[in-house]
Motif scaffolding. Structure first.
Motif, PDB file in Angstrom:
ATOM      1  N   ASP A  43       5.514  65.945  50.802  1.00 27.00           N
ATOM      2  CA  ASP A  43       4.930  66.173  52.018  1.00 27.00           C
ATOM      3  C   ASP A  43       4.154  67.659  52.157  1.00 27.00           C
ATOM      4  O   ASP A  43       4.332  68.345  52.880  1.00 27.00           O
ATOM      5  CB  ASP A  43       6.077  66.244  53.223  1.00 27.00           C
ATOM      6  CG  ASP A  43       5.490  66.126  54.923  1.00 27.00           C
ATOM      7  OD1 ASP A  43       4.376  65.926  54.715  1.00 27.00           O
ATOM      8  OD2 ASP A  43       6.053  66.754  55.407  1.00 27.00           O
ATOM      9  N   LYS A  44       3.576  67.773  50.942  1.00 28.46           N
ATOM     10  CA  LYS A  44       2.775  69.026  50.706  1.00 28.46           C
ATOM     11  C   LYS A  44       1.603  68.972  51.560  1.00 28.46           C
ATOM     12  O   LYS A  44       0.964  68.002  51.693  1.00 28.46           O
ATOM     13  CB  LYS A  44       2.210  69.013  49.261  1.00 28.46           C
ATOM     14  CG  LYS A  44       3.618  69.483  48.317  1.00 28.46           C
ATOM     15  CD  LYS A  44       3.063  69.850  46.879  1.00 28.46           C
ATOM     16  CE  LYS A  44       4.398  70.078  46.191  1.00 28.46           C
ATOM     17  NZ  LYS A  44       3.821  70.329  44.700  1.00 28.46           N
ATOM     18  N   SER A  45       0.980  70.022  51.786  1.00 30.65           N
ATOM     19  CA  SER A  45      -0.199  70.270  52.800  1.00 30.65           C
ATOM     20  C   SER A  45      -1.731  70.089  51.996  1.00 30.65           C
ATOM     21  O   SER A  45      -1.495  69.817  50.798  1.00 30.65           O
ATOM     22  CB  SER A  45      -0.357  71.530  53.467  1.00 30.65           C
ATOM     23  OG  SER A  45      -0.679  72.682  52.428  1.00 30.65           O
ATOM     24  N   ASP A  46      -2.188  69.660  52.751  1.00 29.53           N
ATOM     25  CA  ASP A  46      -3.888  69.294  52.005  1.00 29.53           C
ATOM     26  C   ASP A  46      -4.336  70.449  51.145  1.00 29.53           C
ATOM     27  O   ASP A  46      -4.534  70.337  49.935  1.00 29.53           O
ATOM     28  CB  ASP A  46      -4.886  68.988  53.188  1.00 29.53           C
ATOM     29  CG  ASP A  46      -4.676  67.769  53.697  1.00 29.53           C
ATOM     30  OD1 ASP A  46      -3.704  66.997  53.257  1.00 29.53           O
ATOM     31  OD2 ASP A  46      -5.164  67.391  54.816  1.00 29.53           O
ATOM     32  N   THR A  47      -3.885  71.725  51.708  1.00 29.03           N
ATOM     33  CA  THR A  47      -4.564  73.072  50.959  1.00 29.03           C
ATOM     34  C   THR A  47      -3.679  73.251  49.713  1.00 29.03           C
ATOM     35  O   THR A  47      -4.343  73.246  48.660  1.00 29.03           O
ATOM     36  CB  THR A  47      -4.227  74.021  51.974  1.00 29.03           C
ATOM     37  OG1 THR A  47      -5.144  73.965  53.103  1.00 29.03           O
ATOM     38  CG2 THR A  47      -4.819  75.506  51.403  1.00 29.03           C
ATOM     39  N   GLN A  51      -5.344  72.920  46.073  1.00 31.06           N
ATOM     40  CA  GLN A  51      -5.176  74.105  44.922  1.00 31.06           C
ATOM     41  C   GLN A  51      -4.515  73.524  43.736  1.00 31.06           C
ATOM     42  O   GLN A  51      -5.071  73.936  42.418  1.00 31.06           O
ATOM     43  CB  GLN A  51      -4.401  75.235  45.630  1.00 31.06           C
ATOM     44  CG  GLN A  51      -5.358  75.722  46.574  1.00 31.06           C
ATOM     45  CD  GLN A  51      -4.385  76.748  47.474  1.00 31.06           C
ATOM     46  OE1 GLN A  51      -2.933  76.900  47.290  1.00 31.06           O
ATOM     47  NE2 GLN A  51      -4.940  77.592  48.406  1.00 31.06           N
ATOM     48  N   GLU A  52      -3.437  72.662  43.630  1.00 32.75           N
ATOM     49  CA  GLU A  52      -2.691  72.291  42.574  1.00 32.75           C
ATOM     50  C   GLU A  52      -3.544  71.233  41.888  1.00 32.75           C
ATOM     51  O   GLU A  52      -3.335  71.245  40.598  1.00 32.75           O
ATOM     52  CB  GLU A  52      -1.501  71.471  42.814  1.00 32.75           C
ATOM     53  CG  GLU A  52      -0.363  72.667  43.597  1.00 32.75           C
ATOM     54  CD  GLU A  52       0.803  72.062  44.111  1.00 32.75           C
ATOM     55  OE1 GLU A  52       0.903  70.677  43.915  1.00 32.75           O
ATOM     56  OE2 GLU A  52       1.905  72.643  44.671  1.00 32.75           O
ATOM     57  N   LEU A  53      -4.421  70.454  42.332  1.00 34.16           N
ATOM     58  CA  LEU A  53      -4.999  69.275  41.749  1.00 34.16           C
ATOM     59  C   LEU A  53      -6.433  69.587  41.276  1.00 34.16           C
ATOM     60  O   LEU A  53      -7.014  68.929  40.631  1.00 34.16           O
ATOM     61  CB  LEU A  53      -5.042  68.184  42.571  1.00 34.16           C
ATOM     62  CG  LEU A  53      -3.430  67.633  42.779  1.00 34.16           C
ATOM     63  CD1 LEU A  53      -3.555  66.319  43.816  1.00 34.16           C
ATOM     64  CD2 LEU A  53      -2.841  67.074  41.388  1.00 34.16           C
ATOM     65  N   GLY A  54      -6.961  70.807  41.949  1.00 33.26           N
ATOM     66  CA  GLY A  54      -8.200  71.332  41.705  1.00 33.26           C
ATOM     67  C   GLY A  54      -9.453  70.637  42.195  1.00 33.26           C
ATOM     68  O   GLY A  54     -10.623  70.288  41.548  1.00 33.26           O
ATOM     69  N   VAL A  55      -9.216  70.128  43.325  1.00 30.61           N
ATOM     70  CA  VAL A  55     -10.292  69.483  44.144  1.00 30.61           C
ATOM     71  C   VAL A  55     -10.237  70.099  45.622  1.00 30.61           C
ATOM     72  O   VAL A  55      -9.363  70.717  45.944  1.00 30.61           O
ATOM     73  CB  VAL A  55     -10.111  67.795  44.185  1.00 30.61           C
ATOM     74  CG1 VAL A  55     -10.418  67.495  42.828  1.00 30.61           C
ATOM     75  CG2 VAL A  55      -8.687  67.539  44.750  1.00 30.61           C
ATOM     76  N   SER A  56     -11.323  69.469  46.441  1.00 33.56           N
ATOM     77  CA  SER A  56     -11.479  69.870  47.796  1.00 33.56           C
ATOM     78  C   SER A  56     -10.164  69.558  48.830  1.00 33.56           C
ATOM     79  O   SER A  56      -9.784  68.464  48.510  1.00 33.56           O
ATOM     80  CB  SER A  56     -12.817  69.796  48.364  1.00 33.56           C
ATOM     81  OG  SER A  56     -13.012  68.477  48.517  1.00 33.56           O
ATOM     82  N   ILE A  60      -8.547  65.520  49.083  1.00 31.49           N
ATOM     83  CA  ILE A  60      -7.133  65.131  49.364  1.00 31.49           C
ATOM     84  C   ILE A  60      -6.928  64.374  50.677  1.00 31.49           C
ATOM     85  O   ILE A  60      -6.167  63.266  50.700  1.00 31.49           O
ATOM     86  CB  ILE A  60      -6.296  66.407  49.447  1.00 31.49           C
ATOM     87  CG1 ILE A  60      -6.329  67.306  47.928  1.00 31.49           C
ATOM     88  CG2 ILE A  60      -4.873  66.316  49.818  1.00 31.49           C
ATOM     89  CD1 ILE A  60      -5.850  66.465  46.820  1.00 31.49           C
ATOM     90  N   GLN A  61      -7.742  64.886  51.654  1.00 34.54           N
ATOM     91  CA  GLN A  61      -7.647  64.208  52.935  1.00 34.54           C
ATOM     92  C   GLN A  61      -8.073  62.584  52.877  1.00 34.54           C
ATOM     93  O   GLN A  61      -7.375  61.851  53.542  1.00 34.54           O
ATOM     94  CB  GLN A  61      -8.352  65.000  53.897  1.00 34.54           C
ATOM     95  CG  GLN A  61      -7.796  66.128  54.384  1.00 34.54           C
ATOM     96  CD  GLN A  61      -9.051  66.881  55.257  1.00 34.54           C
ATOM     97  OE1 GLN A  61     -10.055  66.783  55.445  1.00 34.54           O
ATOM     98  NE2 GLN A  61      -8.564  68.207  55.795  1.00 34.54           N
ATOM     99  N   HIS A  62      -9.258  62.693  52.012  1.00 31.29           N
ATOM    100  CA  HIS A  62      -9.665  61.134  51.810  1.00 31.29           C
ATOM    101  C   HIS A  62      -8.644  60.304  51.127  1.00 31.29           C
ATOM    102  O   HIS A  62      -8.298  59.121  51.514  1.00 31.29           O
ATOM    103  CB  HIS A  62     -11.036  61.418  50.915  1.00 31.29           C
ATOM    104  CG  HIS A  62     -11.573  59.826  50.762  1.00 31.29           C
ATOM    105  ND1 HIS A  62     -12.253  58.971  51.519  1.00 31.29           N
ATOM    106  CD2 HIS A  62     -11.627  59.266  49.426  1.00 31.29           C
ATOM    107  CE1 HIS A  62     -12.608  58.098  50.861  1.00 31.29           C
ATOM    108  NE2 HIS A  62     -12.122  58.126  49.713  1.00 31.29           N
TER     109      HIS A  62
END
Length: 79
Positions: A43-47, A51-56, A60-62
């Motif tokens: 349940d990590k946030s999109d932000t 940051q962890e996965l190196g994308v916007s 992540i929302q998509h």
């Protein structure tokens, strides 16, 4: 012993997906699919995930939208 009636079968169509799988989508963006799923499970946030996965955050929302709406694969048809 008679022949089985064809009405026992669904006419929904062949069992294949019409959308690209989430695995393929994450792979195309260079995102580790297993890490993405672990982030969702935690349940990590999109932000935080972005940051962890190196994308916007939008990516992540998509990905999350696809996951919660269609699952990993969007398979339609008979099971």
């Amino acid at each position: 012993m008679g022949v089985q009636e064809t009405s026992d079968f669904s006419s929904r169509g062949a069992p294949w997906g019409t959308r690209e799988s989430l695995v393929d989508k994450t792979h195309e963006m260079g995102v580790d699919f297993d890490k993405f799923i672990a982030g969702v499970a935690a349940d990590k946030s999109d932000t935080e995930m972005a940051q962890e996965l190196g994308v916007s955050e939008k990516a992540i929302q998509h990905f999350k939208n696809h996951f919660f709406r269609y699952g990993i694969n969007d398979v339609q048809g008979q099971d």
